[in-house]
Enzyme design. Structure first.
Site, short mmCIF file in Angstrom:
data_model
loop_
_atom_site.label_atom_id
_atom_site.label_comp_id
_atom_site.label_asym_id
_atom_site.label_seq_id
_atom_site.Cartn_x
_atom_site.Cartn_y
_atom_site.Cartn_z
N ASN A 204 -5.21 -27.04 14.89
CA ASN A 204 -5.88 -27.31 15.84
C ASN A 204 -6.60 -28.64 15.62
OD1 ASN A 204 -7.25 -25.80 18.39
ND2 ASN A 204 -9.18 -26.14 16.98
N ASN A 251 -12.66 -29.47 16.42
CA ASN A 251 -11.19 -29.27 16.23
C ASN A 251 -11.22 -28.81 14.46
OD1 ASN A 251 -9.93 -31.11 18.38
ND2 ASN A 251 -11.63 -31.99 17.53
N THR A 252 -10.38 -27.89 14.18
CA THR A 252 -10.14 -27.47 12.71
C THR A 252 -8.69 -27.26 12.53
OG1 THR A 252 -12.15 -26.54 13.03
CG2 THR A 252 -10.91 -25.84 11.25
N THR A 253 -8.08 -27.52 11.40
CA THR A 253 -6.88 -27.03 10.91
C THR A 253 -7.22 -26.34 9.56
OG1 THR A 253 -5.53 -29.00 11.53
CG2 THR A 253 -4.66 -27.62 9.85
N GLY A 292 -12.99 -30.13 11.07
CA GLY A 292 -13.45 -29.38 10.13
C GLY A 292 -12.27 -28.55 9.41
#
Length: 340
Positions: A204, A251-253, A292
């Site tokens: 994401n 946004n975050t992966t 993040g």
């Protein structure tokens, strides 16, 4: 492989359903495009979603409180627990409001042990969340009930891949929201001479996804030309005088990498850093101030490195780095499976 456009609808965002009304988890545990098989006999993976979001949860249940190292990067990590020994890992949508899903997993584990709250039997669950509100027009969140449903749906031997679980509304390439595309949940598994590696990721990212030829295959899609650009092109143009893209916030992966190889705490920590750092090859840009990113590295401590290798010149000490190199390629495969 071709990657046809998969763009979010133009939505009047942040309107619609007011929080969680009476919702029920989707009757089918996830709607994956495929399942990625793995050889971790005691690791079970389950997903559950609220179709009204859509938003969801992915739970990875571990054997006998496995050891974990956590690496986090970027401007705003979304992490709960942070334990070094855990019984489960919970990925969820809903941003900071999705942490309740991990609480639900812990409550379900407590109920399984007849509400035994003695210290040695505490339910230790690490959680990580993605901000998935950009792609939907409501405030539906993964809650404790959805976390419990994902745990109940957990099965051995396979990971669902696609727009499923925590990745059901994941998007990438948000250099400008008008050029974003859906990604999802990816996974990849490899076994070499008894050494097992599994990577599960929910992508994401503000960045776009690149293949091994460094072609953008998901995200930053120009609907007028039908082309995807490397984000560096947009930023370089902005430095040269063009308008700076309105990069989407939130946004975050989130990633978990599992191995059966016994690593001490220092080695496990370095393994987490090595694999997480490698993912910048697959996601550009990565670990930005608008991201993040969290990675959990897990070992089930079942297999020692071969002892016959010569320790001269530190060859034996390179074994954890070699494991990290193989896992790094697997992480790239997992990211690409999220984009497929």
């Amino acid at each position: 492989m071709t990657y046809p456009p998969r763009r979010p609808a133009e939505l009047p965002r942040f309107r619609g359903l007011d929080g969680n009304p009476q919702l029920a988890p989707s009757p089918v545990p996830g709607t994956p495009r495929e399942l990625v098989d793995h050889g971790f006999a005691e690791l079970t993976v389950g997903t559950a979603e609220y179709a009204e979001g859509p938003t969801g949860v992915t739970v990875m249940r571990l054997p006998d409180h496995a050891r974990v190292a956590t690496d986090f990067r970027g401007g705003s990590k979304g992490l709960s627990g942070g334990y070094q020994v855990v019984e489960a890992i919970c990925f969820a949508g809903g941003s900071v409001y999705g942490f309740g899903a991990a609480t639900g997993v812990a409550e379900a584990l407590l109920a399984e042990r007849d509400n035994d709250v003695s210290f040695p039997r505490l339910s230790l669950v690490n959680g990580a969340i993605i901000y998935d509100f950009s792609a939907r027009n409501n405030a539906v969140i993964p809650d404790a009930a959805l976390g419990k449903a994902a745990l109940a749906n957990a099965v051995a031997g396979a990971v669902p891949v696609g727009r499923v679980g925590a990745g059901v509304s994941a998007t990438v390439g948000k250099i400008d929201w008008s050029r974003a595309e859906f990604a999802g949940q990816g996974a990849a598994y490899r076994e070499i001479s008894g050494i097992k590696l599994l990577v599960v990721t929910v992508v994401n990212a503000v960045g776009a996804i690149l293949d091994r030829e460094q072609r953008v295959v998901r995200g930053n899609y120009d609907p007028e030309t039908g082309e995807r650009r490397h984000p560096a092109e947009d930023y370089a143009a902005a430095f040269a005088g063009a308008a700076m893209p309105a990069t989407e916030l939130g946004n975050t992966t989130i990633t978990a990498v599992f191995t059966n190889v016994r690593l001490d705490d220092r080695q496990l920590d370095q393994f987490a850093k090595q694999v997480h750092s490698s993912m910048h090859r697959a996601i550009q840009p990565f670990h930005t101030s608008q991201d993040g990113d969290v990675l959990f590295a897990v070992t089930t401590d079942e297999l020692d490195f071969p002892t016959e290798t010569s320790a001269e010149l530190g060859v034996h000490q390179l074994a954890p780095s070699a494991l990290g190199a193989v896992a790094s390629e697997l992480a790239w495969d997992a990211v690409l499976s999220a984009a497929a």
